[in-house]
Scaffold this motif. Structure first.
Motif, PDB file in Angstrom:
ATOM      1  N   LYS A   1      55.749 -24.618  21.552  1.00  0.00           N
ATOM      2  CA  LYS A   1      55.618 -24.870  22.984  1.00  0.00           C
ATOM      3  C   LYS A   1      56.868 -24.395  23.735  1.00  0.00           C
ATOM      4  CE  LYS A   1      54.487 -28.341  26.500  1.00  0.00           C
ATOM      5  NZ  LYS A   1      55.589 -27.989  27.407  1.00  0.00           N
ATOM      6  N   LEU A   2      58.039 -24.684  23.150  1.00  0.00           N
ATOM      7  CA  LEU A   2      59.298 -24.224  23.767  1.00  0.00           C
ATOM      8  C   LEU A   2      59.336 -22.689  23.865  1.00  0.00           C
ATOM      9  CD1 LEU A   2      61.847 -26.579  21.966  1.00  0.00           C
ATOM     10  CD2 LEU A   2      61.397 -26.557  24.433  1.00  0.00           C
ATOM     11  N   ALA A   3      58.840 -22.025  22.831  1.00  0.00           N
ATOM     12  CA  ALA A   3      58.837 -20.557  22.818  1.00  0.00           C
ATOM     13  C   ALA A   3      58.005 -20.009  23.977  1.00  0.00           C
ATOM     14  CB  ALA A   3      58.314 -20.037  21.481  1.00  0.00           C
ATOM     15  N   VAL A   4      56.869 -20.661  24.217  1.00  0.00           N
ATOM     16  CA  VAL A   4      55.995 -20.244  25.316  1.00  0.00           C
ATOM     17  C   VAL A   4      56.608 -20.616  26.666  1.00  0.00           C
ATOM     18  CG1 VAL A   4      53.726 -20.610  26.396  1.00  0.00           C
ATOM     19  CG2 VAL A   4      53.904 -20.330  23.908  1.00  0.00           C
ATOM     20  N   ASP A   5      57.118 -21.858  26.768  1.00  0.00           N
ATOM     21  CA  ASP A   5      57.752 -22.308  28.020  1.00  0.00           C
ATOM     22  C   ASP A   5      58.913 -21.398  28.416  1.00  0.00           C
ATOM     23  OD1 ASP A   5      56.014 -24.406  28.235  1.00  0.00           O
ATOM     24  OD2 ASP A   5      57.426 -25.965  27.578  1.00  0.00           O
TER      25      ASP A   5
END
Length: 228
Positions: free
Chosen positions: A91-95
């Motif tokens: 999720k952090l990678a996408v955010d």
């Protein structure tokens, strides 16, 4: 410069767009959003060299985009002994990609330099970055109108320093290498990559790396005015 330059090619990240500053602000924002409490400075100091290592692997076709985006975070958390679940890392990678262009600081002298060059030359971008992100960076930092063409590695299927990147960009720009010059911060990707195909280059060496050999270099963007 003795020969007549008509076209100037710029790298984008770390050359015009202040990647490190914008990236730090983005991490601060997404860590808050995802309730992750850590010391940002500690994280950044661990993350930055890991990120550079991954980009080198990416340039060399040793990792893909997905592995780069996940791996650089995963490795940084491991190095800090912070346990974060994979689902959160993903999720952090996408955010990170989503919010990176919320901040668009550009290097000191960028606008002044582009204003100075624009009447005299055709200006272009050659970037190893991802197409959708690079376009947003150019637009949101209000510099996209300075550039006639933008070549990103996804269009070409390879990355700088691969000669195909430079040949593709020259063709797209309808420019000749003899009358063009490349400006970038990365000695291997931008400078050697260009010189390798007979395209002149200037290293924007703001990180003050020791460069041996006869390479044109500047520490600030505005010094380029004295070379062009």
């Amino acid at each position: 410069m003795s020969h007549n330059i008509t076209d100037v090619f710029f790298d984008l990240d770390h050359t015009l767009w202040d990647f490190d500053k914008n990236s730090s602000l983005t991490f601060e924002m997404i860590f808050k959003m995802n309730d992750i409490s850590l010391n940002l400075n500690d994280f950044i100091s661990i993350y930055e060299p890991i990120n550079l290592k991954y980009w080198k692997l990416y340039r060399e076709e040793k990792v893909d985009k997905v592995s780069l985006r996940y791996g650089r975070l995963s490795d940084a958390f491991k190095a800090l002994n912070i346990t974060i679940e994979d689902v959160v890392i993903n999720k952090l990678a996408v955010d990170y990609i989503t919010y990176l262009t919320s901040y668009n600081h550009i290097f000191e002298g960028t606008i002044e330099l582009l204003e100075y060059l624009k009447p005299k030359y055709n200006l272009h971008i050659i970037t190893n970055g991802f197409g959708e992100a690079q376009q947003r960076k150019l637009e949101k930092s209000n510099i996209s109108h300075y550039f006639k063409t933008v070549t990103n590695s996804e269009m070409v299927g390879v990355k700088k320093p691969n000669p195909k990147m430079f040949h593709f960009a020259l063709e797209l720009a309808k420019a000749k290498k003899e009358s063009s010059i490349m400006i970038g911060d990365n000695y291997e990707a931008d400078v050697l990559g260009a010189l390798n195909i007979g395209l002149d280059a200037i290293c924007f060496n703001y990180h003050k790396t020791v460069i041996t050999g006869n390479v044109k270099q500047v520490n600030t963007l505005l010094e380029i005015k004295s070379l062009l």
